[in-house]
Scaffold this active site. Structure first.
Site, PDB file in Angstrom:
ATOM      1  N   GLY A 215       0.822  -1.205   0.000  1.00  0.00           N
ATOM      2  CA  GLY A 215       0.000   0.000   0.000  1.00  0.00           C
ATOM      3  C   GLY A 215       0.854   1.252   0.000  1.00  0.00           C
TER       4      GLY A 215
ATOM      5  CE  LYS B  99       8.359   0.645   4.030  1.00  0.00           C
ATOM      6  NZ  LYS B  99       9.061  -0.093   5.071  1.00  0.00           N
TER       7      LYS B  99
ATOM      8  CG  ASP C  32       1.955  -8.098   7.229  1.00  0.00           C
ATOM      9  OD1 ASP C  32       1.626  -8.657   8.289  1.00  0.00           O
ATOM     10  OD2 ASP C  32       2.064  -6.858   7.127  1.00  0.00           O
TER      11      ASP C  32
HETATM   12  P1  AMP Z   1       3.446  -2.375   7.949  1.00  0.00           P
HETATM   13  O1  AMP Z   1       3.083  -3.336   9.035  1.00  0.00           O
HETATM   14  O2  AMP Z   1       3.803  -1.003   8.420  1.00  0.00           O
HETATM   15  O3  AMP Z   1       4.523  -2.944   7.095  1.00  0.00           O
HETATM   16  O4  AMP Z   1       2.170  -2.154   7.018  1.00  0.00           O
HETATM   17  C1  AMP Z   1       1.014  -2.961   7.042  1.00  0.00           C
HETATM   18  C2  AMP Z   1       0.126  -2.701   5.845  1.00  0.00           C
HETATM   19  O5  AMP Z   1      -0.330  -1.341   5.797  1.00  0.00           O
HETATM   20  C3  AMP Z   1       0.785  -2.952   4.497  1.00  0.00           C
HETATM   21  O6  AMP Z   1      -0.164  -3.517   3.635  1.00  0.00           O
HETATM   22  C4  AMP Z   1       1.157  -1.558   4.039  1.00  0.00           C
HETATM   23  O7  AMP Z   1       1.270  -1.489   2.647  1.00  0.00           O
HETATM   24  C5  AMP Z   1      -0.010  -0.742   4.558  1.00  0.00           C
HETATM   25  N1  AMP Z   1       0.347   0.683   4.767  1.00  0.00           N
HETATM   26  C6  AMP Z   1       1.169   1.164   5.721  1.00  0.00           C
HETATM   27  N2  AMP Z   1       1.295   2.507   5.620  1.00  0.00           N
HETATM   28  C7  AMP Z   1       0.535   2.886   4.556  1.00  0.00           C
HETATM   29  C8  AMP Z   1       0.266   4.146   3.926  1.00  0.00           C
HETATM   30  N3  AMP Z   1       0.779   5.293   4.369  1.00  0.00           N
HETATM   31  N4  AMP Z   1      -0.560   4.130   2.855  1.00  0.00           N
HETATM   32  C9  AMP Z   1      -1.112   2.992   2.398  1.00  0.00           C
HETATM   33  N5  AMP Z   1      -0.879   1.791   2.941  1.00  0.00           N
HETATM   34  C10 AMP Z   1      -0.064   1.723   4.013  1.00  0.00           C
HETATM   35 MG    MG Z   2       4.885  -4.472   6.330  1.00  0.00          MG
END
Ligand code: AMP
Ligand code: MG
Length: 486
Positions: free
Chosen positions: A87, A108, A247
């Site tokens: 995302g 990123k 993930d």
């Molecule tokens: P993380 O645990 O921080 O790696 O992220 C968990 C999920 O949230 C993943 O699918 C990321 O792509 C999504 N995500 C985190 N931050 C954002 C953002 N600012 N915009 C869109 N998706 C996000």
């Molecule tokens: Mg992640």
């Protein structure tokens, strides 16, 4: 610039969505990693900083790139979410590095993708710099992790709790395939995609298992082995990942997505820093158990591939989970033996290590500096350098007597200390220094960030000009909570 060869983009459409980097107002290069660029075989002739800023913020798509966002699911704090995906990231493509290893190039924070849900797809400067510093520290510490190729300020603000400067990190990984990537297809009941992904992972990361009698079981074992050894490495340097969701676990065995990660100051196996980890699920000492739990989730996805007979598949998978524990234990002991300067193997070694950790816990001893001080004792320095690391009173005399008789193996003291210094870092990315670098950068002063990245590239020597960076935090400097990288 890049010689792309995009194997993931060639996988069926269900694996990815096309992605397009967003416009950035005034991209400005913060830092570029020329050593990594050289390793990747990048052709940078005639490329200036302005051009690098354009490319590594997604304003210019290099020739041969096929920007995609990858689909994945995942267990977040134990709860399954079938729809995650990139995302806040997009993959430009893959290159073969100078050693012939396939590496992903990912941006990123370059704007929304098909998987952004309600997110903005952007990254704030702080998390970008944190990941840059940590990635490069890991590389120098010799712990498998994704790498940082570039950090670019976008010149735009992102809205978090307050408005913050935005930035883009260019990340390099052996691959971005996660346990959650398998879960995405398994949850949909798409067995064919699970098999396609497994074949891709075998070809890419574990080619030796292709000829095994049961290749998918052998792949699961190989991933379990890589992860168990990685987590043992984390524990050996006092690292707490912070968000070990499925993930955020790469099947390659590289550390990935270290959001609110932190390093231990004083040793405490229950230590948690992350503000979102209220129950301590991902505490320092829980990490091996969580790693095994995540591998169990991966195993569930692979059961249909492992054996047509479900009972036999489960039994085989359980064998891998047991192996995870055994490999972890052996690796952990081997790493901590080296940290204590123990040559060879003796029956009481595990006890000797555990007793030392217990004394460190009681004595509120700094994890990094205590092992470093023990190395000095092995080199012949007086006990005071070690005792000084213990803030609370503990009696180390009987433990030191046991340790001394164990290390009395005919090696000269300097050799023993040299071996210990080579595995016990003097410098780690201290939480308070990371925060300090970010705080200054938000006000446009990157000098401390650059100094810290440079210093972290040489963690095993006690260089005089990095003395302040090695010190634990004063009570005022202490970081008690870290926040997610979003
Ligand atoms: P993380 O645990 O921080 O790696 O992220 C968990 C999920 O949230 C993943 O699918 C990321 O792509 C999504 N995500 C985190 N931050 C954002 C953002 N600012 N915009 C869109 N998706 C996000
Ligand atoms: Mg992640």
């Amino acid at each position: 610039m890049f010689s792309f060869d995009n194997s993931y983009a060639r996988l069926p459409q269900v694996f990815h969505r096309p992605a397009k980097p967003a416009a950035a107002a005034r991209p400005k290069l913060i830092r570029f990693n020329p050593a990594l660029a050289a390793e990747l075989g990048l052709d940078l002739a005639g490329v200036d900083d302005a051009r690098l800023a354009q490319v590594f913020s997604g304003q210019v798509i290099p020739l041969g790139a096929e920007p995609i966002a990858q689909a994945y699911a995942g267990h977040q704090f134990g709860h399954f979410n079938p729809q995650l995906g990139d995302g806040r990231a997009l993959m430009l493509g893959e290159v073969l590095d100078l050693q012939g290893r396939r590496r992903d190039i990912q941006l990123k924070g370059a704007g929304p993708t098909a998987f952004s849900r309600n997110g903005d797809g952007r990254a704030a400067l702080g998390p970008v710099l944190r990941e840059y510093m940590l990635s490069e520290a890991f590389a120098a510490l010799g712990v498998p992790a994704t790498r940082a190729l570039a950090a670019v300020a976008t010149g735009e603000a992102v809205m978090r709790e307050t408005m913050l400067p935005g930035a883009v990190l260019t990340r390099v990984a052996a691959s971005h395939i996660r346990v959650g990537t398998f879960q995405f297809f398994a949850a949909e009941g798409n067995d064919e995609a699970v098999r396609t992904l497994a074949d891709h992972v075998i070809a890419r990361h574990y080619p030796h298992v292709a000829t095994a009698e049961k290749p998918y079981l052998a792949m699961l074992h190989a991933i379990a082995e890589a992860q168990s050894k990685l987590i043992a490495r984390w524990l050996s340097i006092g690292f707490i990942h912070g968000v070990m969701n499925t993930d955020n676990m790469a099947v390659s065995g590289e550390t990935i997505d270290f959001g609110p990660c932190a390093f231990l100051d004083e040793y405490d196996p229950r230590k948690v820093f992350s503000s979102i980890d209220q129950r301590g699920r991902y505490a320092y000492g829980n990490q091996p158990g969580i790693g095994q739990w995540n591998i169990a989730r991966l195993a569930e996805c692979l059961l249909p591939l492992i054996d047509e007979n479900e009972e036999q598949a489960v039994e085989a998978a359980n064998g891998v989970l047991a192996a995870f524990g055994e490999i972890f234990q052996a690796e952990w002991l081997s790493l901590f033996r080296a940290k204590l300067g123990l040559d060879g193997e003796a029956a009481d070694d595990r006890q000797l290590v555990s007793d030392f950790l217990e004394l460190m816990h009681q004595g509120e001893a700094d994890f990094t500096l205590t092992f470093r001080a023990l190395g000095k004792l092995a080199g012949g320095t007086a006990d005071d350098v070690l005792l000084g690391q213990f803030k609370a009173p503990v009696d180390l005399s009987s433990w030191l007597a046991r340790w001394r008789s164990r290390i009395d193996d005919g090696r000269v003291p300097a050799t023993r200390q040299g071996a210990m210094d080579a595995v016990n870092p003097a410098l780690i990315p201290r939480n308070h220094r990371i925060e300090e670098a970010i705080a200054a950068a938000v006000y446009n002063d990157f000098s401390f960030f650059h100094r810290l990245v440079d210093a972290l590239s040489d963690p095993y020597r006690e260089l005089p000009d990095a003395e302040d960076l090695r010190l634990p935090p004063t009570p005022e400097q202490r970081v008690t909570r870290t926040f997610c990288g979003t």
